[in-house]
Design an enzyme around this catalytic site. Structure first.
Site, short mmCIF file in Angstrom:
data_model
loop_
_atom_site.label_atom_id
_atom_site.label_comp_id
_atom_site.label_asym_id
_atom_site.label_seq_id
_atom_site.Cartn_x
_atom_site.Cartn_y
_atom_site.Cartn_z
N LEU A 1 -9.96 -6.26 18.33
CA LEU A 1 -8.90 -5.37 17.89
C LEU A 1 -7.61 -6.13 17.60
O LEU A 1 -7.50 -7.32 17.87
CB LEU A 1 -8.67 -4.29 18.94
N THR B 1 -6.64 -11.66 20.08
CA THR B 1 -5.61 -12.55 20.60
C THR B 1 -4.44 -11.72 21.09
O THR B 1 -3.96 -10.83 20.38
CB THR B 1 -5.13 -13.52 19.50
N LYS C 1 -6.31 -20.04 23.62
CA LYS C 1 -6.26 -19.66 22.20
C LYS C 1 -4.85 -19.84 21.65
O LYS C 1 -4.68 -20.30 20.50
CB LYS C 1 -6.71 -18.20 22.05
#
Length: 281
Positions: free
Chosen positions: A68, A98, A173
């Site tokens: 999402l 993220t 990330k």
């Protein structure tokens, strides 16, 4: 290691769609829900079950994968759309998007208190990597849940790594994205100079891609980031750099120059995409 068969997937966008398709191709029983019926076309090539509500999907699967836009969307599904209220105890809920590492920790604690298990597992590689099944998955959370979910991640990834407790997947990330975006600034500056001195910019990108100066940022400018996409990508890059800076500060670090270079790289993305497009014309 416990094996799982029934996988739910929510978020069938440019990246999530190919990821869900890959899961179906590997023989998992794929269950999907989408806000827009048109999104379901992403999995039309593989067997799947469409659910009319998030709660209905939650009752039918052993793992729910979410791809999402942001953390607010995760909370909406968990609470407002009753995902968490309707999953069986021990169900694994995975966030492939993220977001903020601190928010991932809060979501993980909320999920655990409800009797489910949360894995923070953002991916890198974008829609091209999803289509070629070559994403990198930065997973975080309980090791046993990770090992259970690993075969699902390997359906769309060529690299899968457990980084630590919930939150460290998002942190990893963000550091990956900070390197990519600051490298984008380097690529933009060098390509602008190349045009000024009369070099063939597309040829330069192609030859450097096989040389020591090659980078994911340079390849993206040469192939994937078109002038039409630049505004959208710039927004995502700015968001990621702000998440990165906030996370670094929360852990006692100072993002300083790295943040400045990343924001500068984002701001010049449209110009760089136009430069490459113009030189190819």
């Amino acid at each position: 290691m416990t094996s799982i068969k029934r996988i739910g997937f929510i978020g069938l966008g440019d990246q999530g769609g190919p990821m869900a398709e890959a899961i179906g191709e590997e023989g998992f029983e794929l269950h999907v829900w989408a806000r827009r019926p048109a999104s379901l076309s992403a999995v039309q090539a593989v067997p799947h079950t469409v659910h009319g509500s998030v709660a209905d999907l939650a009752r039918s699967v052993e793992l729910v994968a979410l791809c999402l836009r942001d953390d607010a969307d995760i909370w909406n599904l968990l609470i407002d759309q009753r995902l968490l209220a309707d999953v069986a105890p021990g169900t694994i809920i995975v966030n492939h998007g993220t977001g903020d590492p601190g928010e991932a920790e809060r979501i993980g604690a909320h999920v655990a208190a409800a009797g489910a298990v949360y894995l923070d597992a953002p991916v890198s590689g974008g829609s091209p990597g999803a289509r070629t099944r070559t994403l990198t998955t930065f997973a975080a959370g309980p090791a046993d849940a990770f090992e259970t979910a690993r075969p699902v991640f390997e359906a769309f990834s060529d690299t899968v790594r457990l980084m630590g407790p919930v939150g460290t997947g998002q942190l990893t990330k963000l550091f990956n994205n900070a390197l990519t975006i600051t490298n984008m600034k380097n690529a933009e500056d060098v390509l602008e100079l190349a045009e000024q001195v009369g070099l063939n910019v597309p040829a330069l990108i192609d030859i450097i891609d096989t040389s020591s100066g090659g980078s994911a940022a340079l390849r993206a400018l040469g192939r994937d980031i078109t002038p039409d996409l630049a505004d959208h990508v710039r927004h995502l890059m700015r968001k990621d750099m702000q998440h990165f800076a906030d996370a670094v500060r929360q852990h006692g670090g100072q993002p300083g120059e790295i943040l400045e270079r990343g924001l500068s790289g984002a701001s010049k993305l449209g110009q760089a995409a136009q430069l490459v497009a113009r030189s190819r014309a």
